[in-house]
Scaffold this active site. Structure first.
Site, PDB file in Angstrom:
ATOM      1  CD1 TRP A  26      37.624  48.251 -41.938  1.00 30.34           C
ATOM      2  CD2 TRP A  26      36.353  49.781 -42.746  1.00 30.34           C
ATOM      3  NE1 TRP A  26      38.588  49.422 -42.287  1.00 30.34           N
ATOM      4  CE2 TRP A  26      37.763  50.228 -42.807  1.00 30.34           C
ATOM      5  CE3 TRP A  26      35.452  50.610 -43.338  1.00 30.34           C
ATOM      6  CZ2 TRP A  26      38.086  51.584 -43.168  1.00 30.34           C
ATOM      7  CZ3 TRP A  26      35.766  51.853 -43.926  1.00 30.34           C
ATOM      8  CH2 TRP A  26      37.188  52.163 -43.746  1.00 30.34           C
ATOM      9  CG  ASP A  27      30.809  42.471 -43.319  1.00 31.43           C
ATOM     10  OD1 ASP A  27      29.773  42.987 -43.758  1.00 31.43           O
ATOM     11  OD2 ASP A  27      30.834  41.279 -42.897  1.00 31.43           O
ATOM     12  CE1 TYR A  28      33.239  46.726 -37.812  1.00 34.14           C
ATOM     13  CE2 TYR A  28      34.314  48.861 -38.521  1.00 34.14           C
ATOM     14  CZ  TYR A  28      34.515  47.591 -37.757  1.00 34.14           C
ATOM     15  OH  TYR A  28      35.251  47.249 -36.821  1.00 34.14           O
ATOM     16  CG  ASP A  29      26.607  44.779 -42.694  1.00 34.77           C
ATOM     17  OD1 ASP A  29      27.016  44.654 -41.719  1.00 34.77           O
ATOM     18  OD2 ASP A  29      26.141  43.785 -43.304  1.00 34.77           O
TER      19      ASP A  29
ATOM     20  CE  LYS B  62      27.718  43.565 -39.097  1.00 32.69           C
ATOM     21  NZ  LYS B  62      28.401  43.064 -40.396  1.00 32.69           N
TER      22      LYS B  62
END
Length: 673
Positions: free
Chosen positions: A307-310, A335
């Site tokens: 999810w690009d939840y870096d 995020k």
């Protein structure tokens, strides 16, 4: 007396009481707290602009180059200078009281490289060599990373390169892999310093390919530039991926000799079939020995991220009252709007973190984690679920497009996997708390953070279709070479250009960590600088940048409109606005200079956010004897902006009339047919 008490309290709690701003986050641990109390809720409304310095980039850079800049710098005040970097990595020192330039260093980066994450420099680092003789060249140094991947050491007093560091004052960093183009790999955040070691991360283009450059963190001797150690956050056994880099700001505990890394997701972001398992130590807070790079502990906030939840925010190092006594912790906002609070020595959660089942059924070849970690003590800072019924409509009957967009996509709440159908990702991949990070008041034990509220629509595109895919306007496209899918990403917006989720779209949040209680939410920003006729709807704007807090009881922040704002730290009430040349999408800071407290912010806009672009740093202070606010300032430097309430009401009536006219004309055309 109150100011003295607050300063003593800060000292007793072990926080840095610096009256300047010597590190990107205020102190090495990023608390963004200043013990200064000259500016208070009672007098903040009288602030005047002290100076406005322009870097000159607008005058000398080509317009098409300036359209790829993000002015995110936070200045330092060290060595009797205010020092900051420009998006093109020029380092500039100003007189803190007048804004007059003292020195300037230009690394002459190429503007033909087109860095993937645009031209940006969030800040520089400061270090004093206690082994060097007083007054010797480069005893005090400024370190900066560049968009073309150099680490540079400058004399903090003169701006001259430190010849004994690396080669002529710089180190050229090799990505360790053939790049698709020079800008695929860059440095965007400030280096950090500790125990004679300088540590630097990197920023890597997202979603280009499975075998992206590795996310190696590098450390060098601060005196000579000799390599000290490297650390790759991603465990590669059985994994085909790159990334897991550290593009966000890091923190240092000098006493413990630890550096804390907020790591990112492996490549590519939205399909992980070639990287089975949880992908340790991606999406993690990682603690290393700063002298050796030895891993001390790691805590993962997202397993097998698709999810690009870096982790985009600096880990905040604080001493908090947990209810069982004072404890040194690492506070990591995300995020998703989560706040993880970890023991600084062990990395174990201070309060329980639960593994909860999350939606399954990923795309072909995907290997999702069945659970994800959820903090239980501190509630999420923003809502984490949206449905079609929640779609925003400016006027009754005009929300159909947003409602359909949300209804047609896969949407099972937080951690719904990406799909070929299209998936709602909410909070968006740039939502929650971003690189601006959180701030912590060690006296009152309150955490403050800016949050962004918006929806991303993520769609996986089968490989054959992706080969000829042309993204519609407003859509990002990533090839994700080596994966069976490309990806398309867009912000969910209405035909009028408004976000599909209901306002507020940007909020400041105050949290009592001990009680696990949100004290208040406050909407930040208006539509004044983007809406027709300067209509100032008080809907908030997405907030990438962070805040600065003071012992005077104030919280300062910028937004996507062109104001620096001050809020009452106790109530969240907006107290003051200071007009800026363009939006200040950067972290504010504060300092004391010759008896006056100043508040400064970089005001250069943000091309990725679609704002106007500038090249200024602006500082405010209380008026001196004989000074006063101009009539213009009295009209605009106040809560609500330029007659915001009346303008918003008039604007709503105007929009309603235009919408009704459009509907009437559409019906006439249908009848004619």
């Amino acid at each position: 007396m109150r100011s003295l008490f607050r300063l003593l309290a800060v000292l007793l709690l072990g926080a840095s009481p610096a009256l300047a701003w010597e590190h990107w986050g205020g102190d090495r641990g990023g608390m963004r707290f200043s013990p200064l109390a000259q500016i208070t809720p009672d007098n903040v409304g009288t602030l005047v602009r002290a100076w406005d310095f322009r870097t000159g980039d607008l005058d000398v850079r080509a317009p098409e180059v300036m359209k790829r800049t993000k002015f995110e710098t936070t200045p330092l005040v060290v060595e009797d200078s205010l020092i900051f970097c420009t998006p093109f990595n020029e380092v500039i020192a100003l007189d803190p009281g007048t804004g007059v330039q003292k020195w300037r260093y230009d690394p002459k980066i190429s503007t033909a490289q087109r860095p993937a994450n645009r031209y940006v420099c969030r800040g520089v680092a400061y270090w004093v060599d206690d082994r060097a003789a007083e007054g010797s060249a480069c005893r005090s140094r400024i370190f900066t990373g560049t968009n073309d991947v150099r680490l540079i050491a400058l004399d903090a007093k003169t701006g001259q390169p430190c010849a004994e560091f690396g080669t002529g004052g710089e180190i050229r960093i090799d990505a360790g892999i053939k790049l698709e183009w020079p800008g695929e790999f860059q440095i965007t955040s400030a280096p950090v310093m500790g125990r004679g070691v300088v540590v630097v991360g990197s920023s890597i283009s997202d979603n280009r390919r499975v075998d992206a450059p590795l996310g190696t963190v590098r450390a060098y001797d601060a005196r000579t530039g000799q390599p000290r150690w490297t650390f790759d956050p991603l465990v590669h056994e059985g994994v085909s991926a790159g990334g897991s880099n550290v593009w966000a700001p890091m923190s240092v505990d000098e006493g413990r000799g630890l550096v804390f890394l907020p790591t990112t997701s492996p490549s590519p972001d939205f399909w992980g079939g070639k990287r089975p398992g949880n992908n340790e130590h991606a999406n993690s807070v990682v603690a290393l020995r700063i002298a050796t790079g030895e891993l001390v502990w790691a805590f993962q906030t997202v397993h097998h991220d698709v999810w690009d939840y870096d982790l985009p925010a600096q880990p905040t190092l604080a001493r908090i009252d947990t209810g069982d006594g004072m404890r040194d912790v690492v506070i990591q906002p995300t995020k998703q709007g989560f706040v993880f609070v970890l023991d600084r020595d062990t990395g174990k959660p201070v309060w329980p973190v639960e593994e909860r089942a999350v939606p399954q059924g990923g795309a072909e070849g995907e290997l999702l984690s069945p659970t994800q970690p959820f903090p239980t003590h501190v509630p999420p800072l923003l809502t984490q679920r949206i449905s079609a019924d929640d779609a925003f409509s400016l006027l009754p009957g005009f929300g159909g497009a947003c409602k359909k967009l949300l209804a047609d996509a896969r949407n099972e709440g937080l951690f719904t996997p990406p799909s070929t159908q299209g998936t709602v990702v909410y909070p968006m991949t740039g939502g929650g708390v971003n690189w601006g990070s959180a701030a912590f008041d060690p006296v009152n034990q309150i955490l403050y953070a800016n949050t962004s509220h918006a929806v991303h629509m993520i769609k996986l595109i089968p490989r054959e279709e992706a080969k000829g895919f042309s993204p519609p306007p407003g859509h990002d496209f990533g090839r994700q070479e080596g994966a069976p899918f490309g990806m398309s990403r867009s912000v969910a917006m209405s035909p009028l250009g408004l976000l599909c989720n209901k306002p507020p779209w940007g909020e400041m949040v105050a949290v009592d960590l001990k009680a696990g209680k949100i004290l208040w939410h406050s909407t930040v920003g208006t539509s004044e600088d983007v809406a027709p006729l300067g209509i100032a709807f008080h809907w908030g704007t997405p907030l990438l940048s962070g805040v600065a807090i003071t012992a005077g009881g104030l919280v300062f922040t910028g937004a996507m409109d062109a104001y620096l704002r001050a809020f009452d730290a106790k109530s969240g009430r907006e107290l003051w606005q200071g007009r800026l040349p363009v939006p200040g999408i950067a972290n504010p800071m504060t300092y004391l200079w010759k008896g006056d407290q100043y508040v400064a912010i970089g005001a250069g806009g943000h091309s990725e956010a679609g704002t106007s672009i500038g090249d200024s740093v602006v500082a405010f202070r209380l008026p001196r004897q004989g000074e006063g606010m101009s009539l213009w300032s009295r009209l605009i430097d106040r809560p609500g902006g330029r007659f915001a309430g009346k303008a918003a009401a008039a604007g709503l009536v105007l929009i309603a009339l235009v919408a009704l006219l459009c509907r009437w004309r559409r019906r006439r055309r249908v009848k004619a047919v």
